[in-house]
Design an enzyme around this catalytic site. Structure first.
Site, PDB file in Angstrom:
ATOM      1  N   TYR A 239       0.842  -1.014  -0.095  1.00  0.00           N
ATOM      2  CA  TYR A 239      -0.019  -0.071   0.029  1.00  0.00           C
ATOM      3  C   TYR A 239       0.796   1.282   0.205  1.00  0.00           C
ATOM      4  CZ  TYR A 239       0.871   0.941   5.031  1.00  0.00           C
ATOM      5  OH  TYR A 239       1.495   1.355   6.222  1.00  0.00           O
ATOM      6  N   CYS A 240       0.391   2.593  -0.087  1.00  0.00           N
ATOM      7  CA  CYS A 240       1.104   3.609  -0.005  1.00  0.00           C
ATOM      8  C   CYS A 240       0.032   4.868   0.247  1.00  0.00           C
ATOM      9  CB  CYS A 240       1.524   3.903  -1.642  1.00  0.00           C
ATOM     10  SG  CYS A 240       0.310   4.208  -2.907  1.00  0.00           S
ATOM     11  N   GLY A 241       0.180   6.150  -0.023  1.00  0.00           N
ATOM     12  CA  GLY A 241      -0.952   7.107   0.312  1.00  0.00           C
ATOM     13  C   GLY A 241      -2.194   6.971  -0.362  1.00  0.00           C
ATOM     14  N   GLY A 243      -2.459   4.563  -3.636  1.00  0.00           N
ATOM     15  CA  GLY A 243      -2.531   3.603  -4.690  1.00  0.00           C
ATOM     16  C   GLY A 243      -1.603   3.901  -5.886  1.00  0.00           C
ATOM     17  N   TRP A 267      -3.486   4.125   2.503  1.00  0.00           N
ATOM     18  CA  TRP A 267      -3.314   4.881   3.664  1.00  0.00           C
ATOM     19  C   TRP A 267      -4.790   5.829   3.647  1.00  0.00           C
ATOM     20  CZ3 TRP A 267      -1.789   4.065   8.303  1.00  0.00           C
ATOM     21  CH2 TRP A 267      -1.752   5.036   9.304  1.00  0.00           C
TER      22      TRP A 267
END
Length: 285
Positions: A239-241, A243, A267
């Site tokens: 995951y990231c902020g 996608g 996130w």
């Protein structure tokens, strides 16, 4: 063998040029964007001949949603309409490029694979690599023949919040944001929480590329992710902020033969529920 795996998802500029010259059925998508932090557009007026213009922040995501995050996956019917206008067909090889380290191209790659296109690859290093190789560019705008392609969702492994937490406990959950965002810390009243999902390991997506903007070599990527536990022996999630960087890491892992699931909401969706735990600091827990 490593090179064969890499070429299934990444092509060098020379490899793409040779593929086109060989008569192979190739459709090229140019992903343009405006940097959300600097306001600088990625498009400089030149394209690879025949490349079809697309836009990173409208074509490969739906409008932001509180529960689904800042960059939800596009509605499949909307994406299908665009894919038809771009002339995409299931039998063609789709090659995507951008002008910035393949960050937006990777998101487009993941979305089109998720929508069922079987052969989608990214031009390693993007437009800068094409120019550096001395290959020709054009200002001409492509006018593709409209197709009748039918798309369907969920052809790539994806996670929801519960799935991401489960992989963190049972496998390897990678956080592809820059390290300060992973570490997090105090925020002003009314601002979203900062930190990371429990058990997540910091693995910033910018580390996937060299100073020149192309993906680093396979042995280096393999060692980098082996040290984080992503060696193929356990389930991997990313995951990231919102996608985008996560898709870049899924692509990097695919280039070394490791399948990873992505949490599209990332996130920005995780923190929509205030009951979900937030970990701050440099450690997973």
């Amino acid at each position: 063998m490593t090179g064969d795996v890499r070429r299934k998802v990444l092509l060098t500029a020379v490899e793409l040029d040779e593929l086109r010259r060989s008569g192979h059925d190739v459709t090229i998508l140019a992903v343009h964007s405006i940097n959300p932090y600097t306001g600088v557009p990625s498009f400089k007026g030149q394209r690879i001949e025949g490349a079809i213009d697309t836009e990173a922040y409208s074509d490969f995501q739906a409008p932001a949603s509180f529960e689904r995050g800042q960059r939800p996956l596009p509605e499949i019917g909307v994406l299908q309409g665009k894919a038809r206008r771009w002339g995409l067909r299931p039998e063609t090889t789709v090659v995507i490029y951008d002008g910035d380290r393949s960050m937006t191209a990777a998101r487009a790659w993941w979305v089109l694979k998720w929508a069922g296109l079987p052969d989608v690859r990214v031009l390693d290093g993007g437009m800068p690599a094409w120019i550096a190789a001395g290959l020709p560019t054009t200002e001409m705008v492509a006018t593709p023949e409209v197709s009748d392609i039918a798309l369907s969702p969920s052809h790539m492994p994806e996670l929801d919040a519960e799935g991401a937490l489960r992989i963190g406990r049972e496998g390897v959950l990678l956080d592809a944001r820059i390290r300060p965002n992973y570490i997090g810390g105090p925020v002003l009243s009314g601002q979203p929480a900062r930190g990371h999902i429990p058990y997540a390991i910091s693995a910033p997506a910018p580390d996937n590329v060299t100073d020149y903007g192309n993906f680093t070599d396979g042995p280096t990527l393999t060692e980098m992710y082996r040290a984080l536990g992503a060696d193929g022996s356990s389930e991997v999630g990313v995951y990231c902020g919102a996608g985008m960087s996560a898709a870049h890491t899924v692509l990097a892992l695919a280039s070394i033969g490791i399948e990873a699931s992505m949490y599209p909401g990332s996130w920005s969706a995780w923190i929509s529920d205030p009951t979900r735990p937030v970990i701050t600091g440099a450690d997973p827990l």
